[in-house]
Scaffold this active site. Sequence first.
Site, PDB file in Angstrom:
ATOM      1  N   GLY A 210       0.819  -1.214   0.000  1.00  0.00           N
ATOM      2  CA  GLY A 210       0.000   0.000   0.000  1.00  0.00           C
ATOM      3  C   GLY A 210       0.849   1.259   0.000  1.00  0.00           C
ATOM      4  O   GLY A 210       0.495   2.258  -0.639  1.00  0.00           O
ATOM      5  N   ASP A 211       1.982   1.209   0.712  1.00  0.00           N
ATOM      6  CA  ASP A 211       2.899   2.354   0.726  1.00  0.00           C
ATOM      7  C   ASP A 211       3.473   2.580  -0.670  1.00  0.00           C
ATOM      8  O   ASP A 211       3.637   3.718  -1.113  1.00  0.00           O
ATOM      9  CB  ASP A 211       4.049   2.117   1.710  1.00  0.00           C
ATOM     10  CG  ASP A 211       3.567   1.773   3.112  1.00  0.00           C
ATOM     11  OD1 ASP A 211       2.449   2.194   3.475  1.00  0.00           O
ATOM     12  OD2 ASP A 211       4.312   1.096   3.844  1.00  0.00           O
ATOM     13  N   ALA A 212       3.787   1.474  -1.350  1.00  0.00           N
ATOM     14  CA  ALA A 212       4.337   1.565  -2.708  1.00  0.00           C
ATOM     15  C   ALA A 212       3.304   2.140  -3.673  1.00  0.00           C
ATOM     16  O   ALA A 212       3.635   2.977  -4.524  1.00  0.00           O
ATOM     17  CB  ALA A 212       4.804   0.193  -3.180  1.00  0.00           C
TER      18      ALA A 212
END
Length: 340
Positions: free
Chosen positions: A292-294
């Site tokens: 999700g961060d990516a």
Amino acid sequence: MTAPLVVLGNPLLDFQADVTAEYLAKYSLKENDAILVDAKSGDAKMAIFDELLQMPETKLVAGGAAQNTARGAAYVLGAGQVVYFGSVGKDKFSERLLNENEKAGVKSMYQVQNDIGTGKCAALITGHNRSLVTDLGAANFFTPDHLDKHWDLVEAAKLFYIGGFHLTVSPDAIVKLGQHAKENSKPFVLNFSAPFIPHVFKDALARVLPYATVIIANESEAEAFCDAFQLDCANTDLEAIAQRIVKDSPVEKTVIFTHGVEPTVVVSSKGTSTYPVKPLDSSKIVDTNGAGDAFAGGFMAGLTKGEDLETSIDMGQWLAALSIQEVGPSYPSEKISYSK
């Protein structure tokens, strides 16, 4: 050095290890969840960090959700395009984070705490799932005046990305950036980050929401928001939840809900769109921690480059697919360029 993208979050060192379902059960932890623990509280879960250090296969990885996103955006944009704010201790852990950011091309504007250790996060991996246990440490002591000291970087920025985990630390700092963004018509992107944020930090979230021009969340966080804010729709109806957020917003807002391998749902005043996730052979999936961060990193890179919404979302999905083929919240060592 100024940069177009400013990111605010909680810098942490990840202790990442594969564990069993029994290990999660031992500490009453859930898959795909995130919780906070406090070293001063005597919480039994603090023992997890020592236990992980005893495991030879444990990997120490530069983490903190928004910091992962900052490095992801820099992977796409190149060096000198991303500034990251957060608070760390004066120790070997923060030196490691600083080095990782430098290698990634991120400018670290750390507020350094002399007497408190750098925060850490146990990323407990079970198959393709992960459970996060975080001791914020020094990250919990970020103060808005650190932004004041570097306000030239804020003024020079073209857009902002806020990790929702920072709502547990300094809502005042987020509001300070939000007010600047609003007054200067700059995009202000907020990620909900975890299901506990809408539940436990509802007031802080409600205070910050009016400044956000873009919301990013996954399906679990959307469900938690629906329940916490008592929306009159099913908590599994992502489109309806997003429509309510857009309708209730005092500013023009775009809501982006990711849903694992299911299509990404995007709602704005212009209507609803869905973006299918390109399939990836399961044999190529190494680690979904930080996916999700990516996604947020690729998306923010797209916005920073002036790409349209559709392309920016595609860039997010592309970078997430690259990240889950690596260990931890990281990206290929050999630079791969985005192409549609």
